[in-house]
Design a protein around this motif. Structure first.
Motif, short mmCIF file in Angstrom:
data_model
loop_
_atom_site.label_atom_id
_atom_site.label_comp_id
_atom_site.label_asym_id
_atom_site.label_seq_id
_atom_site.Cartn_x
_atom_site.Cartn_y
_atom_site.Cartn_z
N PHE A 28 0.58 10.63 -2.11
CA PHE A 28 0.55 9.40 -1.31
C PHE A 28 -0.24 8.33 -2.06
O PHE A 28 -1.39 8.55 -2.42
N TYR A 29 0.39 7.20 -2.29
CA TYR A 29 -0.27 6.05 -2.92
C TYR A 29 -0.33 4.90 -1.92
O TYR A 29 0.69 4.55 -1.32
N SER A 30 -1.50 4.32 -1.76
CA SER A 30 -1.63 3.16 -0.90
C SER A 30 -0.97 1.95 -1.57
O SER A 30 -0.69 1.97 -2.78
N ASP A 31 -0.72 0.91 -0.80
CA ASP A 31 -0.12 -0.30 -1.36
C ASP A 31 -1.01 -0.89 -2.44
O ASP A 31 -0.52 -1.40 -3.45
N SER A 32 -2.33 -0.83 -2.24
CA SER A 32 -3.24 -1.39 -3.24
C SER A 32 -3.16 -0.60 -4.54
O SER A 32 -3.19 -1.18 -5.64
N THR A 33 -3.04 0.74 -4.44
CA THR A 33 -2.91 1.56 -5.65
C THR A 33 -1.60 1.26 -6.37
O THR A 33 -1.56 1.18 -7.60
N LYS A 34 -0.53 1.07 -5.60
CA LYS A 34 0.75 0.72 -6.21
C LYS A 34 0.66 -0.60 -6.96
O LYS A 34 1.25 -0.77 -8.03
N GLU A 204 -12.80 11.07 -5.12
CA GLU A 204 -12.83 9.60 -5.24
C GLU A 204 -13.16 9.11 -6.64
O GLU A 204 -12.94 7.94 -6.94
N GLU A 210 -4.46 11.04 -5.28
CA GLU A 210 -3.23 10.80 -4.53
C GLU A 210 -2.86 11.96 -3.60
O GLU A 210 -1.92 11.85 -2.81
N ASN A 213 -4.68 13.03 1.28
CA ASN A 213 -4.13 13.27 2.62
C ASN A 213 -3.73 14.73 2.81
O ASN A 213 -3.98 15.34 3.86
N ALA A 408 -9.28 -4.97 3.14
CA ALA A 408 -7.99 -4.97 3.83
C ALA A 408 -7.44 -6.39 3.91
O ALA A 408 -6.23 -6.62 3.77
N GLU A 411 -5.85 -7.21 0.57
CA GLU A 411 -4.55 -6.57 0.38
C GLU A 411 -3.46 -7.27 1.19
O GLU A 411 -2.34 -7.43 0.72
#
Length: 451
Positions: A28-34, A204, A210, A213, A408, A411
């Motif tokens: 799982f990648y957050s939008d910020s990581t992408k 972290e 990734e 979760n 947040a 982002e």
């Protein structure tokens, strides 16, 4: 066979290494990581123009045996610059961002979308160097290429000015002896069942995992998560108070008073003219004004459109809002961030220097009260606004907001231009609400002290 990325993953966590091979669907990648990945890819493409005119070794989208053969072919043909040069040795495959000849000798360059060399980059270089030299190529030097934080964009990006590089040849030497043993250990992980590795700080550092979760749902980690959730909250009763210091602060900074807060975004590759890599670009502010202790606060705000450089419009409106009264009261901030942003505005937009210097002189840091003069058990080590508020203003909570953290907001802003009109209006409302609470909370803290 290991890849470079899997080798580095093994250094971080053997469970993540195993999951990357056998349960990749759990990623799982957050939008910020992408967005970070996207920026890294863009930086890599731009960096190729630093040593332009080279040849790409990749035959498909990924480094493989065909890329290894293509790399050998390019070297044999006398090519002096190769992008994504691919090598395999000791059961490990690496693809180097740029292999470039200087004075007839090969120099290796790995590109990172940062402003400096980090220790994880040195370990990255070490495995690259180990594989390349064991594959039979002699490397004179290996460097990390990164953004030059002194670069200022003026028109189109100039890669030869945007990037600089630093040799890590000496620094990586200490990591070379451990590599054969690490490779053997990581390959052995693939021969075993899913390893048990409890969650911890490694999840972290040096970057967020990734598979977090997935791991948080595992039975073996539930006790750790429960302990974290049930840790006793530190007390909010005041354990130290310097009455004289508080009173002196209030005497020196009386009503009328303002409260100011900026939200800012950073772009590794400068997004706007007259900006630098990872420079803080304020795109929003909230401003409260209160005439006296019995007056209702007035509120002013600004939010950029997510497309154009917001800074000059922000400056113009800020000057107007802060000069709308004849009294020119002091301006509360919480920490020195707002002063730093005004200093940058003066550097980047000197025609507003006189007004901005006048504003800077009016800034005062309310945080000094909670750093030096009033402490609770909860605020002995941190005086962040979100920790201080429960002591004095428990009714003011970020929990009821759609956006609860400054990051947040950033982002949301970075993705602002891609939203539909309805989504954009909702996002705008949420961003303004978050920033407004920041300045209102600081103003209310001041009022609490005053009363």
């Amino acid at each position: 066979m290991l890849s470079k990325s899997r080798y580095l993953k093994g250094l971080k966590c053997t469970k993540a290494l195993w999951l990357n091979k056998f349960k990749k669907e759990e990623v799982f990648y957050s939008d910020s990581t992408k967005r970070v990945f996207s920026q890294g890819n863009t930086a890599g493409d731009l960096a190729q123009q630093y040593f332009d005119g080279g040849q790409l070794a990749l035959v498909s989208n990924y480094p493989d045996s065909k890329a290894i053969a293509r790399t050998k072919q390019l070297i044999d043909e006398g090519e002096t610059t190769i992008y994504e040069a691919t090598f395999a040795a000791e059961s490990t495959l690496v693809a180097l961002d740029m292999l470039h000849k200087i004075d007839g000798k090969w120099h290796a360059f790995e590109v990172k979308s940062t402003n400096s060399v980090k220790e994880e980059h040195v370990r990255d270089a070490a495995i690259q160097y180990f594989v390349m030299t064991n594959a039979g190529i002699e490397i004179e030097d290996i460097s990390i290429m990164h953004f030059d934080n002194m670069y200022v964009r003026n028109g189109d990006i100039n890669p030869k000015e945007l990037f600089t590089y630093e040799s890590v040849f000496s620094r990586m030497q200490s990591y070379l002896p451990e590599i054969p043993e690490n490779i053997a250990a990581f390959l052995e992980v693939y021969q075993q069942d899913e390893p048990t590795v409890l969650i911890g700080n490694h999840c972290e550092k040096p970057y967020a995992c990734e598979f977090a979760n997935y791991c948080h749902q595992l039975t073996e980690n539930q006790e750790i998560l429960e302990e974290r959730a049930n840790q006793p909250k530190l007390g909010t009763d005041i354990i130290y108070k310097n009455e004289e210091g508080v009173q002196q602060f209030l005497n020196e900074n009386p009503f009328p008073i303002y409260s100011l807060d900026f939200e800012s975004a950073q772009y590794g590759i400068p997004e706007y003219n007259n900006s630098r890599p990872y420079q803080q670009i304020p795109f929003q502010y909230s401003l409260h004004y209160q005439k006296d202790v019995n007056s209702e606060p007035e509120h002013f705000e600004f939010l950029g459109n997510g497309i154009d450089d917001p800074r000059e419009d922000l400056i113009i409106q800020l000057i107007k809002n802060l000069n709308h009264k004849a009294d020119n009261g002091k301006i509360l901030m919480y920490s020195s961030f707002e002063k730093t942003m005004l200093t940058n505005f003066i550097r980047d937009f000197p025609k507003y220097e006189e007004d901005l210097e006048s504003i800077k002189e009016r800034l005062i840091d309310l945080g000094v009260i909670f750093r030096n003069y009033i402490k609770t058990e909860a605020t002995q080590k941190t005086w962040s606004l979100k920790v201080v508020l429960p002591t004095y203003l428990p009714h003011l909570s970020y929990q009821d907001l759609e956006i609860q953290q400054g990051m947040a907001t950033v982002e949301v802003y970075k993705g602002f231009a891609n939203l539909s009109p309805v989504e954009k209006e909702e996002a705008r409302k949420n961003m303004l609400a978050y920033c407004k609470l920041d300045t209102f909370a600081v103003l209310e803290l001041y009022n609490t002290l005053y009363k």
